[in-house]
Design a protein around this motif. Structure first.
Motif, PDB file in Angstrom:
ATOM      1  N   ALA A  21      45.552  40.257  50.556  1.00  0.00           N
ATOM      2  CA  ALA A  21      45.107  40.669  49.512  1.00  0.00           C
ATOM      3  C   ALA A  21      43.611  41.225  49.389  1.00  0.00           C
ATOM      4  CB  ALA A  21      45.409  39.708  48.601  1.00  0.00           C
ATOM      5  N   CYS A  24      43.351  44.417  51.367  1.00  0.00           N
ATOM      6  CA  CYS A  24      43.816  45.539  50.158  1.00  0.00           C
ATOM      7  C   CYS A  24      42.801  45.668  49.431  1.00  0.00           C
ATOM      8  CB  CYS A  24      45.095  45.067  49.527  1.00  0.00           C
ATOM      9  SG  CYS A  24      46.396  45.533  50.633  1.00  0.00           S
ATOM     10  N   ALA A  25      42.159  44.683  48.917  1.00  0.00           N
ATOM     11  CA  ALA A  25      40.879  45.036  47.830  1.00  0.00           C
ATOM     12  C   ALA A  25      39.796  45.634  48.616  1.00  0.00           C
ATOM     13  CB  ALA A  25      40.814  43.483  47.359  1.00  0.00           C
ATOM     14  N   TYR A  53      37.891  38.400  45.705  1.00  0.00           N
ATOM     15  CA  TYR A  53      38.220  40.030  45.658  1.00  0.00           C
ATOM     16  C   TYR A  53      39.548  40.145  44.678  1.00  0.00           C
ATOM     17  CZ  TYR A  53      35.075  40.438  49.644  1.00  0.00           C
ATOM     18  OH  TYR A  53      34.263  40.721  50.389  1.00  0.00           O
ATOM     19  N   TRP A  54      40.172  39.521  44.070  1.00  0.00           N
ATOM     20  CA  TRP A  54      41.491  39.528  43.081  1.00  0.00           C
ATOM     21  C   TRP A  54      40.930  40.471  42.224  1.00  0.00           C
ATOM     22  CZ3 TRP A  54      45.829  38.289  44.869  1.00  0.00           C
ATOM     23  CH2 TRP A  54      46.071  37.152  45.644  1.00  0.00           C
ATOM     24  N   LEU A  57      41.974  44.019  43.162  1.00  0.00           N
ATOM     25  CA  LEU A  57      43.181  44.183  43.721  1.00  0.00           C
ATOM     26  C   LEU A  57      44.125  45.060  42.641  1.00  0.00           C
ATOM     27  CD1 LEU A  57      44.966  43.639  46.201  1.00  0.00           C
ATOM     28  CD2 LEU A  57      45.581  41.467  45.171  1.00  0.00           C
ATOM     29  N   ILE A  59      48.101  45.096  42.380  1.00  0.00           N
ATOM     30  CA  ILE A  59      49.056  44.397  42.979  1.00  0.00           C
ATOM     31  C   ILE A  59      50.257  44.555  41.840  1.00  0.00           C
ATOM     32  CG2 ILE A  59      48.135  42.277  41.788  1.00  0.00           C
ATOM     33  CD1 ILE A  59      49.552  40.760  44.196  1.00  0.00           C
TER      34      ILE A  59
END
Length: 170
Positions: A21, A24-25, A53-54, A57, A59
């Motif tokens: 994740a 990806c971020a 970093y969420w 993201l 997702i």
């Protein structure tokens, strides 16, 4: 603009998924999590590995592999597996590619691999090595794809905190 899609089918280890994740971020890749998952999205280990970093993201979650494929019918899928005959550098990844990875303990289903032999790729390893860590494999694959695309929308230079790079001779 090109979009990279990272697909994890039935990931089992929250720390791996958290690390992926974060990759990806940091790269702007979309993360697709295909269940059943071996953990809850709220798992503290998952969140800790992804750090702060969420918020960066993109997702999407799916209940099953059939649901993933039905919701993404036009995808250009590339299946990463230790069983492939080609290496990941043999491919010219198209815009909006989907890089697909299987469970840490079992990989992708062989039926899926057999049905798509020209889309199966591997990272080379020495004989006797079972596999790389999933999060490392995803990072290598993502950056190879982004390298081929010229690192779109990514910052390609860093900045010193105490000094000016322009004042440092090469």
């Amino acid at each position: 603009m090109s979009v990279l899609n990272i697909v994890l089918i039935e990931p089992q280890i929250p720390q791996n998924t958290g690390n992926i994740a974060r990759t990806c971020a940091a790269t702007g890749a979309r993360l697709h999590l295909v269940g059943p998952l071996g953990f809850e999205i709220t798992d503290a280990k998952l969140k800790r590995a992804g750090l702060d970093y969420w918020r960066l993201l993109d997702i999407t979650t799916y209940e099953s592999t059939p649901e993933f494929f039905s919701r993404n019918p036009r995808g250009e899928f590339y299946y990463f597996t230790t069983k492939a005959r080609r290496t990941y550098t043999d491919i010219a990844y198209p815009d909006d590619a989907y890089l697909v990875f299987g469970r840490e303990d079992a990989g992708l289903p062989e039926e899926l691999l057999r049905a798509n032999p020209d889309r199966c790729v591997r990272l080379p390893m020495i004989a006797g090595a079972r596999s790389l860590n999933l999060s490392n494999t995803v990072a290598v694959a993502a950056y190879e794809t982004l390298r081929q695309w010229g690192f779109p929308a990514l910052q390609n230079h860093g900045k010193l905190t105490k000094y000016d790079w322009d004042a440092v001779p090469l």
